[in-house]
Design an enzyme around this catalytic site. Structure first.
Site: not given
Length: 641
Positions: A288, A402, A374
């Site tokens: 990243k 969600r 979640e």
């Protein structure tokens, strides 16, 4: 390697010839490395101009080039997960010069958007959807005998969500011709990227090995014992040097892990794997922030970037420093945890965004980051509550959507003692509709046992968090993204009575019932027209006594909230008045029945009519309509204030 962000547009002669992926295919493979360098430098420049997601895009430059080089997009479907990493994709698909409008009003979206380009095959903003979407596309193509490919790119973080594994399981079940690319940029699945792993990965991706494997399969499956021995031998070999066993057991042909920055290797392996029938998975390792030293050293800090100002203005402090709501929450969490070992903080991969970094460091035994899961976060909290702990779930408004079933069945139905700190409520600005918390009041208000608070400033946020935390049962406090008004925060925790608001300003004629952070706008309008303003604090339960008192004293009631009007706080006020037999005009002001695009928060509020001018115009126009109607039916009533 770059050490600074260019303030002037860099020279990118090769990149400037690429206006769509067809131009990309005119290049020799050897030229792609040069293109990657130019693309990375242009990405640094453009994000410096606009701000936006940063590190993830730098990490997939080579992958993006390789995919568009090998695939025949957009006929071949390329589905990106989350969308943080799609800036290079947008540059290569005809939007290079528009990239400096990214996340600005009327500019490019910060995520893939179907209406923006045919190359954006699926709109995303939340994670772990790519495999399901790509599988649906693959099945659809198979139905019409299309030979086009379907490819999903998903990160190792997004792979933690249950939805991703549900899709993997189904893909193997239907044996559909699709490809998943697992972009592992934290080595969270496997750190095993040595020479032996690379060597075997090359073998597994080769056409020779594939032909031998498929040929042996056809022969040996007729001799079950021999085939089982061969399969176990291959499985054991792969298990020693890669995590491929997991995906093979799920039914995927696995290759990897390979270097995701070796562009020639990517082109070779992707091309070969596309010829393999059935579901397959290529595991790549990337870094990243690749190519920009500060982002490589601090991938979390450089996940996103603010606009780089060439001559930044010196900010002169003119009052108390305004605090971000997420930091108000983080400070409160630490203060309470210091004296309460039963507090457990839970987040689904939003430690930094939710202001929990200090809490995680100071109270590691009371902190759980469950990754992008979640649903698990909410039911985990329910389980903790069953053991007499007091969980606090820090979660974005759109992420809580969600886990709605878990919220209803696992927490509220059992009346468990869980507090939800709902961040990013209301409009969120540049992230656009995928992250806008437009619906939480509506979807929470209908759930029995739920208590909902909507603070109007930073201090109210702290006190309502404390009040909700000490409520016995499920409770939610919603607050927006960004900074407050500079309100002084009282260190002492005050426990407000649940369901009680307060009068902020006495006026006449019109009473504004405010729910949330639009209180300053309400007061400005009220000062001009001598309206009454109440800060309601609680959406559920409503302060029925205060509302009925205001209904007796005023000719008109206005409700104000940063939530969808349908099912929102205003709907609750209307329901209350109707059940009491009070036929009083009520004007609910909130977010429109449409998705607001991306832009600055102030711009979006103005578009929604939630700035001072919009609120004033809305109320005045509505009052005038009532007066005109009354004037035609009851002339004396037209004099009502």
């Amino acid at each position: 390697m770059f050490d600074q962000i260019p303030l002037k547009r860099p020279d990118t002669p090769l990149l400037d010839t690429i206006n769509d992926p067809a131009d990309l295919k005119k290049l020799e493979v050897e030229q792609l490395e040069v293109l990657a360098r130019e693309l990375r430098e242009y990405l640094l420049y453009s994000v410096g101009q606009t701000g936006g997601h940063f590190g993830a895009g730098l990490g997939v430059v080579e992958l993006t080039i390789a995919l568009h080089y090998v695939l025949n997009t957009p006929d071949d479907r390329l589905v990106w997960d989350v969308g943080h990493q799609t800036y290079p994709h947008k540059i290569l698909t005809g939007r290079r010069e528009e990239l400096t409008t990214m996340r600005h009003k009327n500019g490019l979206a910060g995520f893939p958007k179907r209406s923006e380009s045919p190359y954006d095959t699926f709109g995303v903003g939340h994670s772990s959807t790519s495999i399901s979407a790509a599988l649906g596309m693959a099945i659809g193509k198979a139905q019409v005998d299309s030979q086009n490919h379907s490819v999903a790119v998903i990160g190792d973080g997004a792979m933690t969500a249950g939805m991703a594994f549900e899709a993997l399981n189904h893909a193997a079940h239907v044996d559909t011709n699709m490809m998943v690319i697992l972009n592992d940029n934290n080595m969270s699945i496997s750190p095993n990227v040595g020479g032996l792993a690379t060597y075997f990965s090359k073998i597994w991706a080769s056409k020779t090995y594939t032909a031998l494997r498929e040929g042996s399969k056809r022969v040996l499956t007729k001799i079950p014992q021999a085939w089982e021995l061969a399969r176990k031998t291959e499985e054991h070999m792969k298990g020693m040097v890669s995590p491929g066993t997991l995906f093979e057991e799920l039914g995927f042909y696995y290759v990897g892990p390979i270097d995701g920055h070796d562009i020639e290797r990517l082109v070779h392996d992707i091309g070969n794997m596309l010829e393999i029938k059935g579901p397959k998975l290529l595991h790549i390792i990337t870094r990243k922030g690749k190519g920009y030293t500060p982002a490589e050293d601090d991938p979390v800090g450089y996940h996103a970037l603010n606009k780089i100002e060439p001559n930044p203005k010196v900010q002169v402090a003119t009052g108390p420093k305004k605090k971000k709501y997420q930091d108000v929450f983080g400070d409160w969490l630490c203060d309470v945890a210091q004296g309460d070992p039963h507090l457990i903080g839970i987040t689904p991969a939003m430690c930094e965004g939710s202001g929990m970094v200090e809490f995680a460091e100071r109270f590691p035994e009371q902190y759980h980051d469950v990754a992008i899961a979640e649903q698990h976060a909410v039911t985990l909290a329910a389980g903790l509550a069953c053991e007499e702990f007091k969980p606090v779930v820090a979660i974005y408004s759109t992420f809580l959507q969600r886990a709605y079933d878990q919220l209803v069945h696992d927490v509220a139905l059992q009346d468990l003692n869980v507090t939800f700190a709902i961040d990013r409520a209301g409009v969120v600005g540049e992230d656009g509709p995928t992250h806008a918390g437009s619906f939480d009041i509506s979807y929470l208000r209908c759930i029995p046992n739920m208590v909902i608070a909507s603070p109007s400033d930073e201090n109210e946020c702290r006190q309502l968090l404390f009040s909700a935390y000490h409520h016995q049962g499920p409770a939610a406090v919603r607050y927006p993204r960004g900074t407050g008004t500079g309100q002084t925060i009282i260190a002492e925790n005050l426990q407000y009575p649940v369901g009680k608001g307060k009068v902020i300003r006495e006026g006449q004629g019109v009473c504004i019932l405010n729910f949330g952070v639009l209180l300053p706008e309400a007061l400005k309008v009220a000062e001009q027209y001598n309206y009454t303003v109440c800060d309601m604090r609680w959406v559920k339960p409503l302060d029925a006594e205060l509302i009925l008192e205001m209904a007796e004293k005023h000719a008109h009631i206005v409700t104000l909230e940063e939530n969808a009007i349908a099912g929102g706080a205003g709907s609750g006020v209307i329901e209350l008045l109707m059940t009491q037999g009070i036929a009083l005009p009520v004007l609910p002001i909130g977010l429109p029945d449409s998705y607001l695009d991306h832009g600055k928060r102030e711009e979006l509020l103005a578009d929604a009519g939630l700035d001072v001018s919009g609120i004033e115009s809305n109320i005045q126009g509505w009052v005038q309509k009532i007066r005109m109607r009354l004037a035609t039916t009851q002339p004396s009533a037209a004099n009502l204030n």
